[in-house]
Design a protein around this motif. Structure first.
Motif, PDB file in Angstrom:
ATOM      1  N   UNK A   1     -21.769  19.713   8.588  1.00 41.76           N
ATOM      2  CA  UNK A   1     -21.939  21.160   8.664  1.00 41.76           C
ATOM      3  C   UNK A   1     -21.055  21.792   9.744  1.00 41.76           C
ATOM      4  N   UNK A   2     -20.290  20.965  10.448  1.00 38.84           N
ATOM      5  CA  UNK A   2     -19.537  21.467  11.595  1.00 38.84           C
ATOM      6  C   UNK A   2     -18.036  21.415  11.341  1.00 38.84           C
ATOM      7  N   UNK A   3     -17.304  22.272  12.039  1.00 35.47           N
ATOM      8  CA  UNK A   3     -15.846  22.302  11.955  1.00 35.47           C
ATOM      9  C   UNK A   3     -15.275  21.929  13.314  1.00 35.47           C
ATOM     10  N   UNK A   4     -14.425  20.928  13.334  1.00 34.22           N
ATOM     11  CA  UNK A   4     -13.784  20.505  14.579  1.00 34.22           C
ATOM     12  C   UNK A   4     -12.471  21.269  14.723  1.00 34.22           C
ATOM     13  N   UNK A   5     -12.534  22.375  15.443  1.00 34.13           N
ATOM     14  CA  UNK A   5     -11.404  23.287  15.503  1.00 34.13           C
ATOM     15  C   UNK A   5     -10.218  22.716  16.285  1.00 34.13           C
ATOM     16  N   UNK A   6     -10.455  21.832  17.227  1.00 37.79           N
ATOM     17  CA  UNK A   6      -9.351  21.353  18.067  1.00 37.79           C
ATOM     18  C   UNK A   6      -8.981  19.915  17.836  1.00 37.79           C
ATOM     19  N   UNK A   7      -9.204  19.384  16.634  1.00 40.80           N
ATOM     20  CA  UNK A   7      -8.978  17.959  16.386  1.00 40.80           C
ATOM     21  C   UNK A   7      -7.811  17.681  15.452  1.00 40.80           C
TER      22      UNK A   7
END
Length: 433
Positions: free
Chosen positions: A214-220
């Protein structure tokens, strides 16, 4: 089993991707079709002269007198203040060829006070796309793809997008299943493929293993971001995606699949259109009942049945059916976007064939009536239309990110195969110095 569903999801997505990008982006625009049309074409939409409007039938008569190759098919009985008087028309049969005339327009705009023609256009024309028809071009592109008539059938695009909607509806469940936590070994292998997080330790519970979806890893990095956008956005909007997909199927394949299926599983009240086969497009049914007779019948029946005022009339020459539409001023979309109350009148006999009152009837009737309001968002009014516009962009985003995931994995597999082939290739002969 999970691997098989992954393959199905992948190829279903690739099959649908281009269609859903077009349909999503056009759907985001046409949620505001009336507003955009008014803004782009004020010279057609607004009256030029102040004064009391001429009677509707007089305006219709002038249109048919000026353009004898067409007949009126839809018009309001009273234009809204400041608006032009719009008449939709259909072509008559050319006696010289036995086929329909091709007048090059299907909508005529008049100044209601003078009867002067303000302009005309081909609503939904494929080409050329002009300022006058660009909104309607997008509207028809959304559900027909503008595929041409072939073998006497002009519904190929509607059927194709209906099939896409069926695949999309089923794939909603496949995609949701693939976000659920897999067995740990399979989950680790899948995360390795897409650059995902490590699987939580064995002591963590089921939700701890599912919550990253359910999460977005914006800096990966772009790979993980693209994958997270595809998975997380689809989860957060899953219910709306399913509604849009299912209603797209029900609207495009209504006569062919949806209505027959609903009739088998529940009690659906058919309209006269459901009970008749359409005439050949080049053999339309010429009415013997006049517009004035329809007005007289419609007003008398509307008063007897307690309907709103008679607001508009239409005639379908492929079914031979008039529709008298009842609504209060500026309320032609009806409650919850289900459209106005309608009375069906036979074009040859004047017999009242039935009625359709929004949000009444059996549970199945109400479910059928809800399909367009749900698909367009009008069931929630202005907030619903905004939501559907956003969902159009979401559908395009999910399609594009899905293709990017496939392309990157395919590129990685091809590179791995090339490296393996290079490693296994026999070494060349050693040259003597």
């Amino acid at each position: 089993m999970r691997q098989a569903w992954t393959v199905i999801h992948r190829w279903a997505g690739l099959f649908m991707a281009a269609f859903l990008v077009f349909s999503g982006l056009t759907g985001a625009v046409i949620s505001w079709d009336h507003e955009l049309d008014d803004w782009i074409n004020p010279e057609l939409m607004h009256a030029r002269t102040e004064g009391r409007p001429l009677p509707a039938l007089e305006l219709v008569r002038r249109v048919e007198q000026r353009h004898p190759q067409v007949r009126a098919s839809f018009f309001p009985l009273q234009p809204e203040p400041g608006d032009s008087f719009s008449v939709f028309v259909t072509p008559r049969v050319d006696p010289a060829t036995g086929r329909l005339f091709e007048p090059g327009f299907n909508q005529v705009f008049l100044d209601p006070a003078t009867g002067d023609e303000l302009g005309r256009r081909e609503w939904g024309a494929v080409w050329p796309v002009t300022k006058e028809n660009v909104v309607s071009f997008l509207y028809r592109l959304h559900y027909t793809l503008h595929l041409p008539e072939f073998l006497g059938i002009d519904r190929w695009g509607i059927w194709l997008l209906g099939v896409v909607a069926v695949v999309w509806t089923l794939d909603c469940f496949v995609g949701f299943y693939l976000t659920l936590p897999a067995r740990r070994r399979a989950a680790r292998r899948r995360d390795d493929d897409v650059g995902g997080d490590a699987v939580p330790p064995s002591g963590k519970g089921w939700w701890a293993r599912w919550s990253p979806a359910w999460k977005v890893r914006w800096g990966s990095g772009s790979t993980k971001l693209n994958f997270d956008l595809h998975r997380a956005v689809s989860l957060w909007t899953w219910a709306l995606l399913f509604i849009v997909a299912f209603t797209a199927f029900s609207l495009n394949l209504y006569r062919e699949v949806f209505f027959p299926l609903m009739s088998k599983v529940s009690q659906v009240t058919p309209t006269p259109f459901d009970q008749r086969r359409p005439a050949d497009r080049h053999r339309p049914i010429t009415p013997t009942v006049t517009w004035q007779q329809v007005i007289d019948i419609g007003r008398a029946e509307g008063l007897r049945r307690g309907f709103d005022p008679l607001g508009a009339l239409s005639y379908s020459d492929r079914y031979g059916i008039y529709q008298a539409r009842y609504f209060k001023p500026e309320d032609d979309h009806g409650v919850g976007g289900a459209g106005p109350t309608r009375l069906f009148i036979d074009g040859l006999t004047g017999e009242v064939l039935g009625q359709k009152v929004p949000w009444t009837g059996t549970a199945a009737d109400i479910f059928v009536q809800a399909q367009f309001p749900l698909h367009s968002g009008r069931i929630l009014g202005l907030p619903g239309r905004i939501l559907i516009s956003v969902m159009g962009v979401v559908v395009a985003l999910l399609s594009i990110t899905g293709v990017v995931i496939w392309w990157r994995k395919r590129t990685a597999r091809m590179a791995a195969l090339a490296r393996e082939a290079s490693r296994r290739a026999p070494a060349g002969p050693v040259l003597a110095k």
